[in-house]
Design an enzyme around this catalytic site. Structure first.
Site, PDB file in Angstrom:
ATOM      1  N   TYR A 188      45.569  41.835  -0.930  1.00  0.00           N
ATOM      2  CA  TYR A 188      46.619  42.477   0.135  1.00  0.00           C
ATOM      3  C   TYR A 188      47.371  43.585  -0.657  1.00  0.00           C
ATOM      4  O   TYR A 188      47.447  44.733  -0.317  1.00  0.00           O
ATOM      5  CB  TYR A 188      47.579  41.569   0.712  1.00  0.00           C
ATOM      6  CG  TYR A 188      48.569  42.046   1.701  1.00  0.00           C
ATOM      7  CD1 TYR A 188      48.184  42.493   2.945  1.00  0.00           C
ATOM      8  CD2 TYR A 188      50.021  42.568   1.150  1.00  0.00           C
ATOM      9  CE1 TYR A 188      49.143  43.212   3.790  1.00  0.00           C
ATOM     10  CE2 TYR A 188      50.495  43.223   2.209  1.00  0.00           C
ATOM     11  CZ  TYR A 188      50.287  43.542   3.290  1.00  0.00           C
ATOM     12  OH  TYR A 188      51.295  44.121   4.061  1.00  0.00           O
ATOM     13  N   SER A 244      52.950  48.781   2.521  1.00  0.00           N
ATOM     14  CA  SER A 244      53.859  47.595   2.201  1.00  0.00           C
ATOM     15  C   SER A 244      54.681  47.973   1.137  1.00  0.00           C
ATOM     16  O   SER A 244      54.023  48.380   0.100  1.00  0.00           O
ATOM     17  CB  SER A 244      52.991  46.454   2.104  1.00  0.00           C
ATOM     18  OG  SER A 244      53.812  45.275   1.708  1.00  0.00           O
TER      19      SER A 244
END
Length: 253
Positions: A149, A136
């Site tokens: 995350y 990401s």
């Protein structure tokens, strides 16, 4: 890489980016097997003509069962995409966040490793193939409301780098897909006007994947500001801007 004649397994592809990439690979002429946890969504995907297998990357038996089923039906499997992941906000002042941290690490990091481990011997044994990990932009430019995350995706990036070096000479290549914010539904687009639309994102990804040799990192234009923030000297400013989103946490004062 040639995307027209692959046999591709995408874990975590029952919706969003994973499902769109499955459709793009299939549209280019590849055979695609979709993996996911929800039986109802897998049934819908089978109705589209895809092969589909249940898999929960947090469960070793589930991953090994999926692998055995796939390799029995598709012994020519040459591409594995580790799309499975969760993205959950956390308030680190609340000790109750630890359950979210554990779930995130178990899915995003340990689940990725578990899936790769299941298929690596097959890919090495056939003399070649591709592993596509999914990280990401948040791995490189943290988003304060989602700390674990960010940590999990940064860890997958580091793991991907090491995996690539260890597999050098085996014929198995490792590519890292680095998405920015992508609006996978109209609701997501309304909530985040800066997010890339799914169709445009998938088009750019597939174009990059076809580059020879396959890029080590699949970086669409919309994620470059994240990936190179430290190099470009914009890191502190961008992290501060993004930290304004802490107001989204219900307990934040």
């Amino acid at each position: 890489m040639d995307i027209s004649n692959r046999t591709v397994f995408i874990a975590g592809a029952t919706s969003g980016i994973g499902l769109e990439l499955a459709r793009r690979f299939a549209g280019a002429g590849s055979t695609v097997i979709v993996g996911g946890r929800r039986a109802d969504l897998l049934d819908e995907i089978r109705a589209e003509g895809f092969a589909a297998v249940p898999v929960d990357v947090t469960d070793q038996d589930s991953v090994e069962g999926a692998r055995d089923t796939i390799l029995k039906d598709h012994p020519g499997l040459d591409t594995v995409v580790t799309m499975s992941g969760v993205m959950i906000p956390e308030d680190l002042r609340d000790p109750g966040h630890f359950a979210t941290s554990r779930k995130t690490i178990e899915t995003n990091l340990v689940g990725t490793i578990r899936l790769i481990d299941a298929f690596t011997p097959h890919l090495i044994g056939r003399g070649g193939g591709t592993i596509i990990t999914v990280t990401s932009g948040i791995a490189f430019l943290p988003f304060a409301p989602m700390p674990t995350y960010a940590a999990s995706k940064a860890a997958v990036h580091a793991y991907s780098e090491a995996l690539r070096e260890q597999l050098a000479g085996t014929g198995v290549e490792v590519a890292e897909l680095v998405p920015p914010a992508v609006a996978t539904t109209p609701e997501h687009a309304a909530q985040n006007p800066r997010a890339l639309l799914l169709d445009a994102y998938a088009t750019e990804v597939m174009e990059l994947l076809q580059t020879e040799p396959t890029p080590r990192e699949i970086l669409v234009k919309g994620v470059l500001m994240h990936r190179w923030a430290e190099r470009d000297g914009t890191y502190d400013e961008l992290v501060a801007q993004r930290s304004q989103a802490l107001a989204m946490l219900p307990q934040w004062l």
